[in-house]
Structure formats: structure tokens, C-alpha cells
Design an enzyme around this catalytic site. Structure first.
Site, PDB file in Angstrom:
ATOM      1  N   GLU A 211      38.844  42.161  49.168  1.00 56.32           N
ATOM      2  CA  GLU A 211      38.224  40.834  49.157  1.00 56.32           C
ATOM      3  C   GLU A 211      38.862  39.947  48.098  1.00 56.32           C
ATOM      4  O   GLU A 211      39.315  40.449  47.073  1.00 56.32           O
ATOM      5  CB  GLU A 211      36.724  40.982  48.814  1.00 56.32           C
ATOM      6  CG  GLU A 211      35.998  41.922  49.739  1.00 56.32           C
ATOM      7  CD  GLU A 211      34.626  42.358  49.202  1.00 56.32           C
ATOM      8  OE1 GLU A 211      34.167  41.806  48.180  1.00 56.32           O
ATOM      9  OE2 GLU A 211      34.031  43.255  49.827  1.00 56.32           O
ATOM     10  N   LYS A 213      38.963  37.891  44.903  1.00 58.93           N
ATOM     11  CA  LYS A 213      38.129  37.898  43.702  1.00 58.93           C
ATOM     12  C   LYS A 213      37.992  36.445  43.273  1.00 58.93           C
ATOM     13  O   LYS A 213      38.922  35.843  42.736  1.00 58.93           O
ATOM     14  CB  LYS A 213      38.780  38.740  42.601  1.00 58.93           C
ATOM     15  CG  LYS A 213      37.908  38.849  41.359  1.00 58.93           C
ATOM     16  CD  LYS A 213      38.530  39.782  40.342  1.00 58.93           C
ATOM     17  CE  LYS A 213      37.567  40.086  39.214  1.00 58.93           C
ATOM     18  NZ  LYS A 213      37.121  38.896  38.487  1.00 58.93           N
ATOM     19  N   ARG A 233      24.718  37.280  35.935  1.00 60.06           N
ATOM     20  CA  ARG A 233      25.183  38.637  35.657  1.00 60.06           C
ATOM     21  C   ARG A 233      24.345  39.304  34.570  1.00 60.06           C
ATOM     22  O   ARG A 233      24.111  40.490  34.588  1.00 60.06           O
ATOM     23  CB  ARG A 233      26.641  38.528  35.211  1.00 60.06           C
ATOM     24  CG  ARG A 233      27.279  39.807  34.866  1.00 60.06           C
ATOM     25  CD  ARG A 233      28.645  39.496  34.255  1.00 60.06           C
ATOM     26  NE  ARG A 233      29.335  40.718  33.986  1.00 60.06           N
ATOM     27  CZ  ARG A 233      30.526  41.020  34.469  1.00 60.06           C
ATOM     28  NH1 ARG A 233      31.148  40.168  35.248  1.00 60.06           N
ATOM     29  NH2 ARG A 233      31.102  42.140  34.171  1.00 60.06           N
ATOM     30  N   GLU A 262      28.880  35.672  44.361  1.00 57.87           N
ATOM     31  CA  GLU A 262      29.572  34.848  43.376  1.00 57.87           C
ATOM     32  C   GLU A 262      29.343  33.396  43.795  1.00 57.87           C
ATOM     33  O   GLU A 262      29.292  33.095  44.985  1.00 57.87           O
ATOM     34  CB  GLU A 262      31.067  35.206  43.455  1.00 57.87           C
ATOM     35  CG  GLU A 262      31.922  34.623  42.383  1.00 57.87           C
ATOM     36  CD  GLU A 262      31.928  35.431  41.092  1.00 57.87           C
ATOM     37  OE1 GLU A 262      31.171  36.426  40.967  1.00 57.87           O
ATOM     38  OE2 GLU A 262      32.683  35.046  40.190  1.00 57.87           O
ATOM     39  N   PHE A 297      28.846  39.163  48.709  1.00 56.62           N
ATOM     40  CA  PHE A 297      29.696  40.309  49.060  1.00 56.62           C
ATOM     41  C   PHE A 297      28.881  41.591  49.213  1.00 56.62           C
ATOM     42  O   PHE A 297      29.425  42.635  49.510  1.00 56.62           O
ATOM     43  CB  PHE A 297      30.836  40.501  48.068  1.00 56.62           C
ATOM     44  CG  PHE A 297      30.455  40.409  46.613  1.00 56.62           C
ATOM     45  CD1 PHE A 297      29.751  41.425  45.993  1.00 56.62           C
ATOM     46  CD2 PHE A 297      30.838  39.304  45.853  1.00 56.62           C
ATOM     47  CE1 PHE A 297      29.415  41.347  44.659  1.00 56.62           C
ATOM     48  CE2 PHE A 297      30.492  39.212  44.507  1.00 56.62           C
ATOM     49  CZ  PHE A 297      29.780  40.240  43.906  1.00 56.62           C
TER      50      PHE A 297
HETATM   51  P1  AMP Z   1      35.375  41.109  35.852  1.00 60.69           P
HETATM   52  O1  AMP Z   1      34.369  40.097  35.368  1.00 60.69           O
HETATM   53  O2  AMP Z   1      36.783  40.714  35.621  1.00 60.69           O
HETATM   54  O3  AMP Z   1      35.013  42.506  35.404  1.00 60.69           O
HETATM   55  O4  AMP Z   1      35.246  41.181  37.449  1.00 60.69           O
HETATM   56  C1  AMP Z   1      34.050  41.442  38.110  1.00 60.69           C
HETATM   57  C2  AMP Z   1      33.411  40.151  38.526  1.00 60.69           C
HETATM   58  O5  AMP Z   1      34.176  39.528  39.541  1.00 60.69           O
HETATM   59  C3  AMP Z   1      32.070  40.332  39.170  1.00 60.69           C
HETATM   60  O6  AMP Z   1      31.057  40.447  38.194  1.00 60.69           O
HETATM   61  C4  AMP Z   1      31.913  39.064  39.980  1.00 60.69           C
HETATM   62  O7  AMP Z   1      31.339  38.050  39.161  1.00 60.69           O
HETATM   63  C5  AMP Z   1      33.340  38.638  40.271  1.00 60.69           C
HETATM   64  N1  AMP Z   1      33.728  38.685  41.690  1.00 60.69           N
HETATM   65  C6  AMP Z   1      34.432  37.739  42.319  1.00 60.69           C
HETATM   66  N2  AMP Z   1      34.660  38.049  43.600  1.00 60.69           N
HETATM   67  C7  AMP Z   1      34.094  39.247  43.809  1.00 60.69           C
HETATM   68  C8  AMP Z   1      33.999  40.112  44.946  1.00 60.69           C
HETATM   69  N3  AMP Z   1      34.557  39.816  46.104  1.00 60.69           N
HETATM   70  N4  AMP Z   1      33.333  41.271  44.773  1.00 60.69           N
HETATM   71  C9  AMP Z   1      32.777  41.601  43.578  1.00 60.69           C
HETATM   72  N5  AMP Z   1      32.840  40.828  42.472  1.00 60.69           N
HETATM   73  C10 AMP Z   1      33.487  39.655  42.594  1.00 60.69           C
END
Ligand code: AMP
Length: 508
Positions: A211, A213, A233, A262, A297
Site C-alpha cells: 500500500e 504509505k 495515534r 490515515e 487501511f
Molecule cells: P512510521 O510513523 O514511520 O512508523 O509509519 C507508520 C505510520 O504510517 C502509521 O502510524 C500511519 O500513520 C502511517 N501510514 C500511512 N499509510 C499507511 C498504510 N497504508 N498502512 C499503515 N500505516 C500507514
């Protein structure tokens, strides 16, 4: 339970490195705790009192403490402190409120012996530095109540509340296994680990949903009839600030659900706006001047059925059935080349990278496992050290937090040929590097304050960042996001450092 008892336990915990000994000390404390005090106690242990922000300044605490001699005997109970915090939190602001707060705190200090007074000060200022204590408290609760740690952890994740779980565990351990999802009660979100490439991610996760991000803000949306709750979050309630999301979820043909997703702002032409634009809209009250769109998602519950233990392929199917218009596009594949195409496409459309999610995995609330893997290109830049701040805590006496500058050959943000500050970091600095910095930097010193030493712009350091964001603080209008030190580059001269123009070009 006396605060002195808690102080003694925390002392033991901080003096041992062994997780098992920390757990044993906390389990012993919990066994002696009245269930009615459990929630308050846990808040004090993990440095987050259950009243949330109580609005007492560090100065006030230090002042009061210096005026009141500790009593000879311990005399303060967890319940008394909790009651006082409750009163402080509910003191209406306005004339006289500071005085009321001071009196309440003063009377706590007057009853505390020196160990209690010490801990009290740390509780009031939010400085109980216990790091990873949350996980250890979970293990200790399991030990104290003869319950498997997995059961306690699951109850915490699903209820979103360690304090209330502790109370339930001490009252009725058998009931922990029955803690389930409740629509309207926020759940700790599932987290992702990092993978260095889509090949690695696919080989770990197997057949996956790949997917985009999105670079927005995480939302969890609960709907129960016409009631909708939107949390972030960190599980903060933002429902009132996102009426357009509430409307869209209310319009779905369902009775109840918990969605994970998101949200982000889009330009008129559909391109994502920078992360901080979304965040600022999140924090703003009143009439929205821009529209946030939700993308989902995952779905954890639907019309009376919990889906949290179902594999992702089932959850995605359910989501597609009821909210197809809000579904994040997904490519289901076990072919690294197909996944790479999704990544290329995501980057080309201005997204951060991709998420690779095992189709067979359940929703692991609150866990950062291998079932969700994020792949995003790491950007690295060569920057110049403009200064360094003296460290605190473990880093006291060492030059630590670096001030980082980009080259400004054309003078877009200052003198042509000068350097423009774009961020700070101490992440990634090993003890060896800290020592090296402390020994080396004074030779480049131009001036110093009590906090920092400023340097001639001559030392080049390679920095990894997750991206950049607009900044009103830094003169180039751009700030690094999640900067960390990769290493010093003695092989590079400042003239080879990356430019402010190249960082500005990353702003979309
Ligand atoms: P990170 O903050 O870099 O650890 O990445 C995880 C975060 O990416 C999640 O907490 C979501 O806020 C965001 N996110 C964006 N797109 C997606 C997706 N398709 N699936 C899950 N998380 C996503």
C-alpha cells in the site's frame, strides 16, 4: 501504600540492569497494592499521572520544595497524592488558582520525608524517567497475578489503559481474558517495522498487501449508531476538529465499526500537502478552511463482530465491502518486482514510500512486529556542524546536540557562501563520537554560551533524514525531519556540503 514504598521500589528498579529483577521488584509492590490505588500508582510509576497535564510548573515545585523541610518519618500515601492531583487538576484557572495549587502542593511536601519529597517532585514535574517501564509493569502485573503476560498485554492494548488494566488484574485476574474490543474505547494502534527494500519486505511478509504509505496523520475512527469518535495515534480525541471525517463515516451503510487509517490534506489537483499542514489542521479549532480526507487501511470491528484476530485478507475484504470509497489502494502480491512498481508509483505521486503487510497476520494492537513493514527511501545529506550543545543526563559533560547547517552558495537565506541552520540532532551519536566531539570541537570554537559551543563551519557530518518540513524558525524556511548522525565525513570539505537549495527542493 506509602509513597516511600514506591520510591524504594523505583530505586531498586533503577539500580539493577536485569529486567527480571526490575520485574520482581515491581511485582512485589503490586502484590501489596490495594486495587483501588492501582490506577493511580501505575500512573506515577510510568511518569504519566492519570489526571493528565496538571498545569504545575517546574519552578513552583522547586520553590516550594526548597522552602519546606522534609519530615522525619514517611507519611504520604499514594491515595493522598492522587487526591491532591485530582483537586489540582480540577482547580478552575483564574485569579487565585495558582495560590490554591501552591497550597495543595505545599501540604503534600510538608508530609513527605526526603525520599517521598524527591519522588513527589519528579511526579509533579513529569520527570519520572523510567524509559521502558511500561512493558516491565505489564510483566510485573502478570507475575503478581499469576496471569500470562500475553493476556495482560492484550487487555492493555484493547482497553488502551494500563492503569485500569492493573486495577482489574488486581481485583479479578480471571476477567482479564474477557477484555475485548469495545466500540468507543480507543485501541493502541498496530505499528510497523522498517525494511530496507521491498524485496526484503516481501521475503519476510510473504504474500502481502502493498500500500502507499501516506504522509498524513494516523486516525482511528469508532462508530456506534450515529456516535462517531476520532482519535489520533496517541489516542487523543480529535472528533470535534474533524467534522468532515465524522460526516463521511456516518454516511456509511453500517451500524458499528472501528476503522484504522490515515488522514491528509490534498491540493486541488490531488497531490498530498506537506505533513505539517495536515497536523496543523488537526490541532485547529473552529470552521475548517480545508478538507481532510480519511483513507482507511484496516477494520477492527464491524456490525457486532470483532475482526482483530482475523487475517488481514479477511479484514481488507470486509473494509472493501463497506467503505470502498475510503480504502487505501492495495496491490496484493508476492512478487518483489510488482511491489517495487508500487513503491516507484507511490514516490512519483509524492507519497513517502510503501507499507508491505502480511495478508495472513492478525491485527496486533500496540505491537511493532514484522507483519507490517515500511519501506521508504532514506535521504542522506552532508551538512556542516555549526555548534553543539552540552548534553544532560547520561551525556552530561559531553558536547552532544549538533546544530546542522546547509551550504548557501547563492545567499538565498543569508550571506552568499555562508551556511544556514536547518536542524539539530543528537541521535545516532555513539559514546565514541561524543568523546571525539568534546575533544575536537573546542579547536574550532568561535564563541560559547553556558549551553553551547559554536564552531567555524568546517566539519562535515553525514545525516540521514526522513524528509524536510517548512519552518518559520530556521532562516532557510526548511527544517530536517528525524535527523540522525550516520557518521563524520573527514573526506569532505565544507564546500562539498549539500546546499539549502537542495533541501528546499524537497518541500512539496
Ligand atoms: P512510521 O510513523 O514511520 O512508523 O509509519 C507508520 C505510520 O504510517 C502509521 O502510524 C500511519 O500513520 C502511517 N501510514 C500511512 N499509510 C499507511 C498504510 N497504508 N498502512 C499503515 N500505516 C500507514
Amino acid at each position: 501504600m506509602l509513597l516511600a514504598d514506591v520510591a524504594r521500589t523505583l530505586e531498586t528498579v533503577s539500580q539493577t540492569r536485569a529486567r527480571s529483577a526490575k520485574t520482581a521488584a515491581l511485582a512485589d509492590l503490586l502484590r501489596r497494592t490495594d486495587p483501588a490505588d492501582a490506577s493511580a500508582l501505575v500512573g506515577m510509576l510510568i511518569g504519566r499521572v492519570r489526571q493528565g497535564r496538571i498545569g504545575v510548573g517546574w519552578r513552583t515545585v522547586v520553590d516550594l520544595r526548597s522552602q519546606i523541610a522534609p519530615s522525619k518519618e514517611p507519611g504520604l500515601s499514594v491515595r493522598e497524592v492522587d487526591d491532591a492531583l485530582e483537586q489540582i487538576a480540577h482547580t478552575p484557572s483564574g485569579a487565585g488558582s495558582a495560590g490554591v495549587r501552591r497550597d495543595l502542593i505545599g501540604s503534600l511536601f510538608a508530609h513527605a520525608d526526603s525520599a517521598e519529597s524527591d519522588l513527589l517532585a519528579r511526579i509533579l514535574t513529569g520527570e519520572v524517567r523510567t524509559g521502558a517501564l511500561e512493558g516491565i509493569v505489564i510483566d510485573a502485573l502478570a507475575a503478581a497475578t499469576d496471569t500470562p503476560a500475553t493476556v495482560v498485554r492484550r487487555a492493555v492494548m484493547l482497553s488502551g489503559d494500563l492503569g485500569l488494566t492493573a486495577e482489574l488484574a488486581l481485583r479479578e485476574p480471571a476477567a482479564l481474558a474477557d477484555v475485548g474490543l469495545r466500540v468507543g474505547v480507543p485501541v493502541q494502534p498496530m505499528l510497523a517495522s522498517t525494511s530496507s527494500s521491498v524485496e526484503d519486505a516481501i521475503s519476510t511478509a510473504g504474500e502481502s498487501s502493498v500500500e502507499h504509505k501516506l504522509d498524513g496523520a494516523r486516525i482511528q475512527v469508532h462508530r456506534d449508531g450515529d456516535d462517531v469518535l476520532v482519535v489520533t495515534r496517541s489516542l487523543a480525541d480529535v472528533t470535534a476538529r474533524v467534522p468532515e471525517i465524522v460526516e463521511r463515516v456516518r454516511a456509511l451503510p453500517i451500524r458499528s465499526a472501528i476503522f484504522d487509517g490515515e488522514t491528509l490534506l490534498l491540493d486541488d489537483d490531488g497531490a498530498p500537502r506537506p505533513f505539517q499542514d495536515t497536523m496543523s489542521r488537526f490541532g485547529r479549532h473552529g470552521v475548517p478552511d480545508s478538507v481532510l480526507r480519511p483513507w482507511f487501511f484496516d477494520v477492527l470491528h464491524l456490525d457486532g463482530t470483532d475482526l482483530i484476530d482475523e487475517p488481514l485478507r479477511v479484514r481488507r475484504g470486509a473494509l472493501a465491502d463497506v467503505a470502498a470509497q475510503h480504502l487505501i489502494a492495495s496491490t496484493v502480491t508476492d512478487d518483489p518486482a510488482a511491489a517495487q512498481r508500487v513503491l516507484d508509483e507511490a514516490l512519483a505521486s509524492g507519497q513517502e514510500g510503501v507499507m508491505v503487510k502480511s495478508l495472513d497476520a492478525p491485527y496486533a494492537a500496540g505491537r511493532r512486529g514484522k507483519a507490517w513493514l515500511k519501506v521508504k527511501p532514506v535521504h542522506t545529506y552532508d551538512l556542516v556542524v555549526l555548534g553543539a550543545e552540552w548534553g544532560s543526563g547520561r551525556r552530561t559533560g559531553w558536547l552532544s546536540n549538533l546544530h546542522l547547517g546547509a551550504r548557501d552558495p547563492e545567499g538565498v537565506a543569508g550571506e552568499p557562501g555562508g551556511f544556514v541552520m536547518v536542524g539539530k540532532t543528537f541521535k545516532g551519536l555513539t559514546d565514541e563520537l561524543l568523546r571525539w566531539q568534546t575533544e575536537t570541537f573546542p579547536a574550532y570554537e568561535t564563541r560559547r554560551t553556558t549551553h553551547a559551543v559554536f564552531l567555524r563551519p568546517e566539519i562535515v557530518v553525514e545525516i540521514a533524514i526522513d524528509g524536510v518540513q517548512r519552518s518559520s524558525r530556521y532562516p532557510g524556511g526548511v527544517a530536517l525531519r528525524f535527523a540522525r548522525v550516520k557518521g563524520y565525513r573527514p573526506d569532505k570539505s565544507p564546500a562539498e556540503a549539500d546546499t539549502i537549495n537542495s533541501l528546499q527542493a524537497q518541500l512539496r
